[in-house]
Write an enzyme that holds these catalytic residues in place. Structure first.
Site, PDB file in Angstrom:
ATOM      1  N   LYS A  74       2.370   0.480  -4.735  1.00 27.06           N
ATOM      2  CA  LYS A  74       3.504  -0.037  -3.973  1.00 27.06           C
ATOM      3  C   LYS A  74       3.020  -0.634  -2.660  1.00 27.06           C
ATOM      4  O   LYS A  74       2.186  -0.040  -1.965  1.00 27.06           O
ATOM      5  CB  LYS A  74       4.505   1.088  -3.709  1.00 27.06           C
ATOM      6  CG  LYS A  74       5.779   0.633  -2.995  1.00 27.06           C
ATOM      7  CD  LYS A  74       6.727   1.807  -2.815  1.00 27.06           C
ATOM      8  CE  LYS A  74       8.031   1.365  -2.169  1.00 27.06           C
ATOM      9  NZ  LYS A  74       8.986   2.479  -2.025  1.00 27.06           N
ATOM     10  N   SER A 149      13.341   1.738  -4.014  1.00 23.35           N
ATOM     11  CA  SER A 149      12.618   0.610  -3.453  1.00 23.35           C
ATOM     12  C   SER A 149      11.264   0.354  -4.127  1.00 23.35           C
ATOM     13  O   SER A 149      10.652  -0.690  -3.910  1.00 23.35           O
ATOM     14  CB  SER A 149      12.396   0.838  -1.957  1.00 23.35           C
ATOM     15  OG  SER A 149      11.606   2.001  -1.734  1.00 23.35           O
ATOM     16  N   SER A 173      13.562   6.495  -4.281  1.00 22.63           N
ATOM     17  CA  SER A 173      12.888   5.216  -4.525  1.00 22.63           C
ATOM     18  C   SER A 173      11.794   5.227  -5.586  1.00 22.63           C
ATOM     19  O   SER A 173      11.291   4.168  -5.956  1.00 22.63           O
ATOM     20  CB  SER A 173      12.310   4.679  -3.216  1.00 22.63           C
ATOM     21  OG  SER A 173      13.344   4.247  -2.375  1.00 22.63           O
TER      22      SER A 173
END
Length: 452
Positions: A74, A149, A173
């Site tokens: 990420k 996210s 997330s």
């Protein structure tokens, strides 16, 4: 190819790390234009690392099950000499000079960093369609959200670009996009995995964890990430465990709690898929017990106060100096976060230990809690309101409603695929347990995975 399959082939020298990286880069080149999972692909760096690992392999040195395995990261987690953007124009050209602790752990284990995945800007959103680099699209339906996210990490795994990825989870997330994309995502116990070198959103809520295609791979990846880190003030100094140890053990005599809070307002197809899983567990001789957890509303409110207060503190400079550089929706949410009163934040922290204790009392009579990960199916990109049966709800609130409580309490939570809607959109199931009980969650998750 899943991680364990590739790992066994590499160990037998039937698959070389260099060839695997090349095939991975080809797959990314083919799939990424469709769903926009990757912001940065570190192909050259990955090939250099693969050649070193291949030489080690030829000399008989195998670092472990991740030796030569490409992993996506990420774009909130710092990677030395590889761009790390936080999904924002503000950090469009930021290149860290150090690795986050979790990146160093992956490298030590022989994993190869293949690239940085898309994220809702600053990770401040569960939808995944507000990134400076464009919305991340759901591989199952490109018009639908991937969830956020950690949008790109889940979508990259779901699209078969990588077998594993790292995400972060402050209100859901990791689990939200895992459920939306039909993959396995673990939010570990708070403090179990170091956050050093990970861009903050909520100091006392942020978690780092693995996203994979299956439960065994997830446990394998988590094993490589855990460990005390004096550089992280929230890091737990606990005895190391093998989180795959209980996988395959039978569940006869175990007890699952079904908390009413998580089932109050959910989509009918989600309810049907989760009910089917409950029946599967019953067929495995697991007792099902309905529960009321009376503190759930207070936990949910305290989590909102906490994330708003801490995000406002993290982004004081952003709010003051980068209004024109930040997505308007994200900026508005940051500004709104400043409205929380200081005393409200203090009270949310003073009562935290008591609320965590009340929540954990649920486990006195049950081994785990079972709930939907999301109360809804993945919505359209750009959609901001959803109807659940006869009720309307903001999409952001709906996506976070069932996941955010355990960010506040710090309990480990595992999301696994549990079915598909009539329109072939994934549905996720969430398993929750006591702090440090990740191995038990994998035990239950694997049993369901094998019988669904």
């Amino acid at each position: 190819m899943d991680i364990l399959t590739a790992s066994k082939l590499i160990e037998k020298r039937e698959l070389s790390p260099v060839d695997l990286v090349k095939k991975t880069l080809e797959k990314i080149s083919e799939e990424n234009p469709k769903n926009n999972s990757f912001i940065t692909v570190s192909g050259e760096e990955a090939l250099v690392a693969a050649k070193v690992l291949e030489q080690e392999l030829m000399k008989g040195k195998v670092r472990g099950a991740l030796h030569g395995i490409p992993i996506a990261i990420k774009d909130l987690i710092f990677t030395k000499n590889i761009r790390t953007t936080m999904g924002s124009k503000v950090y469009e050209n930021f290149i860290p000079d150090t690795d986050a602790t979790v990146i160093q752990k992956l490298k030590d284990a022989g994993a190869i960093i293949i690239g940085k995945t898309n994220t809702h800007e600053f990770a401040y959103g569960p939808i995944g369609d507000r990134s400076y680099f464009g919305a991340c699209r759901n591989p199952h339906n490109l018009e639908k959200i991937s969830g956020g996210s950690s949008s790109g990490s889940a979508a990259a795994v779901a699209a078969g670009m990588v077998g594993g990825a790292l995400g972060t989870d402050t209100g859901g997330s990791i689990r939200v996009p895992s459920a939306a994309c039909g993959v396995v995502g673990m939010k570990p116990t708070f403090g179990l995995v170091s956050k050093k070198g990970v861009f903050d959103l909520g100091y006392t809520l942020d978690h780092v964890g693995p996203i994979t295609t299956n439960v065994k791979d997830n446990a394998l990846l988590l094993n490589s990430l855990v460990g005390y880190d004096p550089g992280d003030p929230y890091s737990l100094n606990t005895e190391r465990k093998d989180y795959s140890l209980l996988i395959g053990n039978e569940l006869r005599g175990k007890v699952i709690g079904i908390p009413s809070f998580y089932f109050d307002v959910i989509d009918e197809e989600v309810h049907a898929a989760v009910t089917k899983c409950i029946k599967i567990f019953e067929s495995l001789h697991v007792e099902i017990k309905k529960l009321n957890i009376n503190c759930m509303e207070r936990i949910a409110e305290a989590q909102v106060v906490t994330i708003q207060s801490e995000a406002a503190a993290v982004h004081m400079h952003t709010i003051e100096n980068h209004k024109e550089d930040v997505d308007s929706e994200v900026y508005e949410r940051l500004v709104a976060s400043q409205e929380v009163k200081g005393y409200e934040y203090v009270l949310s922290q003073i009562e935290r230990a008591q609320l965590i204790n009340e929540y954990n009392q649920s486990f006195e009579d049950v081994d785990i809690l079972l709930a939907p990960t999301l109360p809804i199916l993945p919505t359209d990109i750009g959609q901001r309101e959803v109807q659940i049966n006869d009720q309307k709800e903001a999409v952001r609130h709906a996506l976070l409603r069932l996941t955010s409580p355990t960010n506040y309490t710090g309990n480990p939570s595992l999301s696994i695929p549990c079915g598909m809607s009539k329109n072939t959109l994934p549905i996720g199931l969430q398993l929750i347990s006591k702090h440090g009980n990740e191995a038990v969650l994998y035990q239950f998750g694997y049993a369901l995975e094998q019988n669904i």
